[in-house]
Design an enzyme around this catalytic site. Structure first.
Site, PDB file in Angstrom:
ATOM      1  N   HIS A 246      -5.052  -3.397   6.125  1.00  0.00           N
ATOM      2  CA  HIS A 246      -4.790  -3.675   4.705  1.00  0.00           C
ATOM      3  C   HIS A 246      -6.125  -4.071   4.073  1.00  0.00           C
ATOM      4  O   HIS A 246      -6.456  -5.246   3.918  1.00  0.00           O
ATOM      5  CB  HIS A 246      -3.769  -4.811   4.541  1.00  0.00           C
TER       6      HIS A 246
ATOM      7  N   ASP B 128       0.840  -1.202   0.000  1.00  0.00           N
ATOM      8  CA  ASP B 128       0.000   0.000   0.000  1.00  0.00           C
ATOM      9  C   ASP B 128       0.877   1.256   0.000  1.00  0.00           C
ATOM     10  O   ASP B 128       0.591   2.238  -0.680  1.00  0.00           O
ATOM     11  CB  ASP B 128      -0.919  -0.022   1.231  1.00  0.00           C
TER      12      ASP B 128
HETATM   13  P1  NAX Z   1      -2.734 -18.027  -4.109  1.00  0.00           P
HETATM   14  O1  NAX Z   1      -4.133 -18.493  -3.918  1.00  0.00           O
HETATM   15  O2  NAX Z   1      -2.122 -18.039  -5.465  1.00  0.00           O
HETATM   16  O3  NAX Z   1      -1.766 -18.850  -3.151  1.00  0.00           O
HETATM   17  C1  NAX Z   1      -2.088 -19.133  -1.831  1.00  0.00           C
HETATM   18  C2  NAX Z   1      -1.401 -20.426  -1.499  1.00  0.00           C
HETATM   19  O4  NAX Z   1      -1.609 -20.677  -0.100  1.00  0.00           O
HETATM   20  C3  NAX Z   1      -1.962 -21.637  -2.262  1.00  0.00           C
HETATM   21  O5  NAX Z   1      -0.906 -22.359  -2.890  1.00  0.00           O
HETATM   22  C4  NAX Z   1      -2.639 -22.469  -1.172  1.00  0.00           C
HETATM   23  O6  NAX Z   1      -2.590 -23.850  -1.418  1.00  0.00           O
HETATM   24  C5  NAX Z   1      -1.781 -22.064   0.032  1.00  0.00           C
HETATM   25  N1  NAX Z   1      -2.383 -22.388   1.328  1.00  0.00           N
HETATM   26  C6  NAX Z   1      -3.691 -22.396   1.668  1.00  0.00           C
HETATM   27  N2  NAX Z   1      -3.832 -22.825   2.925  1.00  0.00           N
HETATM   28  C7  NAX Z   1      -2.581 -23.095   3.387  1.00  0.00           C
HETATM   29  C8  NAX Z   1      -2.081 -23.588   4.601  1.00  0.00           C
HETATM   30  N3  NAX Z   1      -2.911 -23.928   5.611  1.00  0.00           N
HETATM   31  N4  NAX Z   1      -0.750 -23.763   4.731  1.00  0.00           N
HETATM   32  C9  NAX Z   1       0.082 -23.462   3.719  1.00  0.00           C
HETATM   33  N5  NAX Z   1      -0.331 -23.002   2.524  1.00  0.00           N
HETATM   34  C10 NAX Z   1      -1.663 -22.814   2.366  1.00  0.00           C
HETATM   35  O7  NAX Z   1      -2.691 -16.538  -3.484  1.00  0.00           O
HETATM   36  P2  NAX Z   1      -1.599 -15.403  -3.662  1.00  0.00           P
HETATM   37  O8  NAX Z   1      -1.976 -14.566  -4.823  1.00  0.00           O
HETATM   38  O9  NAX Z   1      -0.251 -15.994  -3.608  1.00  0.00           O
HETATM   39  O10 NAX Z   1      -1.915 -14.528  -2.341  1.00  0.00           O
HETATM   40  C11 NAX Z   1      -1.640 -15.051  -1.064  1.00  0.00           C
HETATM   41  C12 NAX Z   1      -2.311 -14.220  -0.002  1.00  0.00           C
HETATM   42  O11 NAX Z   1      -1.771 -12.890   0.017  1.00  0.00           O
HETATM   43  C13 NAX Z   1      -3.816 -14.037  -0.193  1.00  0.00           C
HETATM   44  O12 NAX Z   1      -4.465 -14.199   1.045  1.00  0.00           O
HETATM   45  C14 NAX Z   1      -3.931 -12.590  -0.658  1.00  0.00           C
HETATM   46  O13 NAX Z   1      -5.199 -12.056  -0.377  1.00  0.00           O
HETATM   47  C15 NAX Z   1      -2.834 -11.965   0.154  1.00  0.00           C
HETATM   48  N6  NAX Z   1      -2.360 -10.639  -0.251  1.00  0.00           N
HETATM   49  C16 NAX Z   1      -1.964  -9.784   0.712  1.00  0.00           C
HETATM   50  C17 NAX Z   1      -1.385  -8.566   0.429  1.00  0.00           C
HETATM   51  C18 NAX Z   1      -0.936  -7.642   1.496  1.00  0.00           C
HETATM   52  O14 NAX Z   1      -0.488  -6.551   1.164  1.00  0.00           O
HETATM   53  N7  NAX Z   1      -1.014  -7.997   2.776  1.00  0.00           N
HETATM   54  C19 NAX Z   1      -1.252  -8.104  -0.973  1.00  0.00           C
HETATM   55  C20 NAX Z   1      -1.297  -9.210  -1.967  1.00  0.00           C
HETATM   56  C21 NAX Z   1      -2.291 -10.312  -1.663  1.00  0.00           C
HETATM   57  O15 NAX Z   1      -3.562  -9.884  -2.044  1.00  0.00           O
END
Ligand code: NAX
Length: 321
Positions: free
Chosen positions: A186, A158
């Site tokens: 966020h 952000d």
């Molecule tokens: P993806 O859905 O591509 O990847 C998430 C991964 O987490 C998947 O491979 C899934 O299998 C894995 N996962 C789910 N449960 C799990 C567990 N119990 N243990 C280990 N792995 C697990 O999402 P991606 O685009 O990589 O985003 C990841 C996260 O970042 C999301 O929650 C997203 O909303 C968040 N974000 C946060 C941001 C921030 O600034 N704080 C910005 C970017 C993003 O939106």
């Protein structure tokens, strides 16, 4: 030779696919020659993780000492120097936001318990998976062995977005812009604040209506804008922000930074929520800047983002001790 243990959750996901290669091409960790990388994802993602492992191997990074892919949290987190908690359950069609918060609360509580058992006081934890601030609160409150200040949530994306949008507006270089603040959650309630901002150490004069009607909503909704154009959520920019966040913690920063940290009542914000404050980082430690003037036109918005975090905390209360 100095080697650090770095764990990444959600390693088979989109953000990790950028993050891992960014880290290995230029380690952001102070005085570190190589890293042991532990990549964690759920059992269903292990085949994809194996493919990712092949790709990492094919880069022949001299910064990589050892690589483990696993669905075992204990193995992934043991003796970690950093845990980058990117993994989270995504929102599925028709799912209520409160159900998503609860599902992730369950995951983060269980991971916190493992962290508390197998990590040490030196472990640094950065929470990215959404709702990042409330997941970070769950980690914070369920890891009594880890100092509160070691647990932060990602607000740097952000911050970077705000800096870049302002640089474009003023036709200035991003590196000349300083003292931008992101307050709060966020989410779309976050409060990007330009009222203390300087360019090349000089005050800026911005139209109040541009700040409120264009700048603030643009930063708040930038994630949605990326999805609309790209068809996918921010991944490379999120990975870059995680890299910057590590750099700030390790090497400090001359400029104010945005980190989600545990509130102790600074600026009259409710204690015990993870809130983005202006932070000064010295390399190895940081503190909340406690003398920033909050423009009266932002005070109502600060209440809104604070209330959202209090509401999220209420939803997950059974996961908090
Ligand atoms: P993806 O859905 O591509 O990847 C998430 C991964 O987490 C998947 O491979 C899934 O299998 C894995 N996962 C789910 N449960 C799990 C567990 N119990 N243990 C280990 N792995 C697990 O999402 P991606 O685009 O990589 O985003 C990841 C996260 O970042 C999301 O929650 C997203 O909303 C968040 N974000 C946060 C941001 C921030 O600034 N704080 C910005 C970017 C993003 O939106």
């Amino acid at each position: 030779m100095a080697i650090k243990n770095i764990s990444i959750t959600g390693a088979a996901g989109n953000i990790a696919y950028s993050l891992i290669f960014r880290i290995l091409s230029n380690l952001p960790f102070k005085a570190t020659d190589k890293i042991n990388l532990r990549l964690l994802d759920i059992p269903e993602s292990q085949k994809s993780l194996e493919g990712l492992k092949f790709e990492i191997e094919d880069c022949a990074f001299d910064s990589l000492n050892d690589l483990v892919t696993t669905d075992n949290t204990e193995l992934a987190f043991s003796d970690a120097d950093y845990i980058l908690m990117v993994g989270a359950k995504p929102r599925s069609k028709g799912m209520e936001r409160s159900d998503l918060i609860l599902d992730n609360a369950h995951i983060f509580k269980s991971q916190a318990e493992t962290i508390n058992d197998v990590c040490s006081k030196k472990t640094n934890i950065i929470v990215v998976g959404n709702p990042a601030n409330t997941n970070a609160l769950i980690i914070n409150q369920n890891t009594p062995n880890i100092p509160n200040t070691n647990i932060t949530s990602l607000m740097k994306l952000d911050h970077n977005r705000a800096k870049s949008i302002l640089a474009t507006k003023l036709n200035e270089k991003v590196e000349d812009i300083e003292k931008i603040v992101i307050w709060g959650n966020h989410s779309t309630t976050q409060v990007p604040d330009l009222y203390n901002c300087k360019v090349s150490t000089k005050n800026i004069n911005l139209d109040h209506s541009w700040i409120h009607e264009t700048f603030i909503p643009r930063v708040q909704k930038r994630g949605g804008e990326i999805i609309e154009f790209r068809g996918l959520s921010s991944a490379a920019s999120a990975a870059s922000a995680i890299y910057d966040h590590i750099n700030v913690l390790e090497n400090g920063s001359a400029d104010w930074q945005a980190l989600g940290v545990l509130s102790s009542g600074e600026y009259n914000i409710t204690p015990d929520i993870m809130f983005s404050f202006p932070v000064v980082a010295h390399g190895g430690s940081y503190n909340i800047k406690d003398d920033v003037n909050i423009h009266q036109s932002l005070s109502e918005s600060l209440k809104v983002t604070e209330e959202e975090l209090i509401k999220e905390r209420e939803i997950v209360k059974k996961y908090l001790p």
